[in-house]
Write an enzyme that holds these catalytic residues in place. Sequence first.
Site, PDB file in Angstrom:
ATOM      1  CG  ASP A 142      -1.947  -1.065   1.223  1.00 52.39           C
ATOM      2  OD1 ASP A 142      -2.703  -1.129   0.251  1.00 52.39           O
ATOM      3  OD2 ASP A 142      -1.969  -1.873   2.165  1.00 52.39           O
ATOM      4  CG  ASP A 188      18.258   1.422   4.597  1.00 47.19           C
ATOM      5  OD1 ASP A 188      17.557   2.111   3.839  1.00 47.19           O
ATOM      6  OD2 ASP A 188      18.013   0.224   4.850  1.00 47.19           O
ATOM      7  CG  ASP A 197       6.406   7.626  16.364  1.00 48.47           C
ATOM      8  OD1 ASP A 197       6.446   7.844  17.588  1.00 48.47           O
ATOM      9  OD2 ASP A 197       5.418   7.153  15.795  1.00 48.47           O
ATOM     10  CG  ASP A 229      24.183  11.552   1.571  1.00 45.21           C
ATOM     11  OD1 ASP A 229      24.629  10.574   0.939  1.00 45.21           O
ATOM     12  OD2 ASP A 229      23.272  12.279   1.142  1.00 45.21           O
ATOM     13  CG  HIS A 249      14.358   0.982   2.360  1.00 44.69           C
ATOM     14  ND1 HIS A 249      15.534   0.594   2.965  1.00 44.69           N
ATOM     15  CD2 HIS A 249      13.693  -0.154   2.079  1.00 44.69           C
ATOM     16  CE1 HIS A 249      15.584  -0.733   3.049  1.00 44.69           C
ATOM     17  NE2 HIS A 249      14.476  -1.212   2.509  1.00 44.69           N
ATOM     18  CG  ASP A 398      22.336 -16.838  10.678  1.00 50.76           C
ATOM     19  OD1 ASP A 398      22.942 -17.903  10.861  1.00 50.76           O
ATOM     20  OD2 ASP A 398      22.810 -15.874  10.044  1.00 50.76           O
ATOM     21  CB  SER A 422      13.918  -4.101   3.518  1.00 48.66           C
ATOM     22  OG  SER A 422      14.927  -3.986   2.566  1.00 48.66           O
TER      23      SER A 422
END
Length: 828
Positions: A142, A188, A197, A229, A249, A398, A422
């Site tokens: 979604d 990432d 949050d 970065d 992400h 694992d 992910s």
Amino acid sequence: MTVSAQGSRIRLLSVSTCLALGAALLTMAAPAVAATGNSSTNDPMSAAAAAAADKALPQHKAGTLIVGYSPTATDVQKGAARVKSGAKSAKRLTAKGPNTAEVVTLAPGESVSAAIAKFKSSPGVRYAEPDYVLTKQVTSNDPYYTGGNLWGMYGDGTSPANQFGSAAGEAWAAGYTGSRSVAIGVIDEGIQFAHPDLAANMWTNPLEIAGNGIDDDANGFIDDIHGWDFINNNATVYDGNSTEGSDTHGTHVSGTIGGIGGNGSGVAGVNWAVTIVSAKFLGANGGSTSDAVRALDYLRALKVSQGLKIVATSNSWGGGGYSTALNDAINLAGDQGILFVAAAGNSSSNNDVVGSYPSNNQCTNGGTRGYDCVIAVGSITSSGALSSFSSYGATTVDIAAPGSSINSAYPVDGYASLSGTSMATPHVSGAIALCASINPSLTAGQLRAAVVNSAQSTPSLAGLIVNGGRLDIGAMVSACLPSTSPVVGDPTALAATATSTTNVSLTWSDTAANETAYDIERAPFASSVCGTFTRVATTGAGATAFTVGSLSPSTDYCFRVRASNTYLGGSSTVSSSVTVRTLDPPAPYLCTSTTYAWVDKTAGTPATLTLTDDSSTIVSLPFSASFYGTTYNSAQVSSNGYLRLGTGAATAYSNVGIPTTSDPNNFVAPWWDDLNPTAGGTIWTLVKGSAPNRQFVVTWDNVAVFSVAGSGVTMQALIDEGTGDITFQYLDALTGSTASDNGASATIGVENADGTAGTQVGFNQAVVSSGSARRCSNSSATGPTVSTGSLPVGTTGVAYSQTLTASGGTAPYTWSVATGTLAAGLSL
């Protein structure tokens, strides 16, 4: 017999990396000197051929590669290799040390594939590889989801409940919600650090003054307030645009690790309190291996220089192939107690057969660490099934964790539901941080054991995940808690069995109580006395077996097992000790020229293997084959010209010398090079003859060399049933380029299971030819029976040659005079 007396290649699961801490930029000028090394590597390649070769590589950064040098490489050798390979500039990728690496930028028009071949043939070069593009391992169901569905945090004891969730809610209910004294590095995309949050849990560099343009902490990164970065080479870890990266992400995985809980809004992460450091290396088009290396080195340096307690990195990305540079960086971070939690991949494939990187990397420091600091994570659904997209592996993945329809933080100040390995990975990263907050004294090995060994066995994951286990944070808590009472009782019935030249299997009875771990201790054994014991590994509470590796052959050891906990600062009880001697090494293989006798398809029933570039497949052997003293019934056939016995990936294309402890090991290599059957050729097997004298034949038939357009090499490996000998045969060893003709860019030989022994016929050397064969044997040699009873008189100073009549024995023959006298005129 004649006797003579005449003298004696990252997805999100994708990224690409290009870093150099404090790197000096080296600009290449082409000096008027001859290139050193194999002159064949200077062969011109047409523009069309170079473009075709580069196009066939896994996705990589054009005009860029990573080169690693051996510890003994001189500056002169490095400079010559750069010039020879068309380098325009080079930046140091890793800090100075035994295994230095750099990111090389090629001159315009230079082919990456051709440059790799040239570097590999240069003295002092340990490896050369593409700078792979890596991507995130995520699928979206979604576009924006704010329904509050946090099934991944539920357990069977929470309300609402889901028995297949991570059970983080059970830990919260017991009062364990994390601590900001514990840090996780998120390698990432960037992170929306101001998200409501996340803001309170984002790392703020206490040694930097924001916006003053000064590197206040002198770490090589100006104003790295919340991290760095690496793809855009600046301190802005949140860009939130289509050019520099949306950072959706990275924000989402961070919310799962450490979304602030108990605040009456949004989501809650596994940790309500934690410190998150952004190491952004994924942008709008993924990232690169070199930038991933830089990110890892940055986080490691923060732990070493600032004392930031980074217990793990979260790595929800993948792509390309195995990278030596990245594996080195993972192990260096592991040396500082940083676990590497990695997404298993979203290809629905078996990682035991075809490796997925970086989750298939090994962080064992050559087997001496006592544990693997890489934790590979698969994904499950809310009903406990393996997610349809998730990769798996009974020996290489694992643990599994919630990864389907996971709701978490999302820019800007919002929430969304995403799916992928992910999403599973940060559940495990977060669990490690939570465990460390419960008991700050736990080591990296103990943290790994607490998380992995407490996994809940799940029938739907049997044969797909190690021990069929899924994350159970509720159960993990008890393994993390400091002990409140001493260990009672000793482990008993300790037994030790040598299973190889380097491994010993230990078993014992779990007759202790209140332990949180079992420590494996080892001592040298000499003159009937055990020396000083040291801890070499730790396994989980309740364990009854452990295999100790990286031992020396033919060596006596003492072992004991200690049940331990941390009651009153640490108390333990120890078993009685046992002694064991590792197995003697099998006889080394001797590879010599032998009679060429090509086996064509008419010798049996051929089976054609379906192999693509950098792939492998498992084949059953028609008989049990002994290799370095171990018996095997199957083998992996690699598209890149070798067989691997036993487990482990067999897809590596970047060949190295023999022996080398880095993966792959335990192989038979008639021609290990970057071959590409997708571009041409076939690979087939057959069984020749009948028992007990059969031969298993694997043939690479006109298979293209990756960087040589229109090329094809034809060779085969034969395993003998009766003797166990291995024969390499070469029908056509000419590829169309002297850079690879006759094995000039290949590794030829055999290597044992841990890479400590092997026989090298050639490494990037033109040592074979069309119509030739090599036979490798470790059979015990027996001398021939000579029936000639006398030799004629010889004359000193005159060439002397006579033929002896003999029968039997094992070639190659050697002879000596043990008794009796030589014919007159001869002397030794």
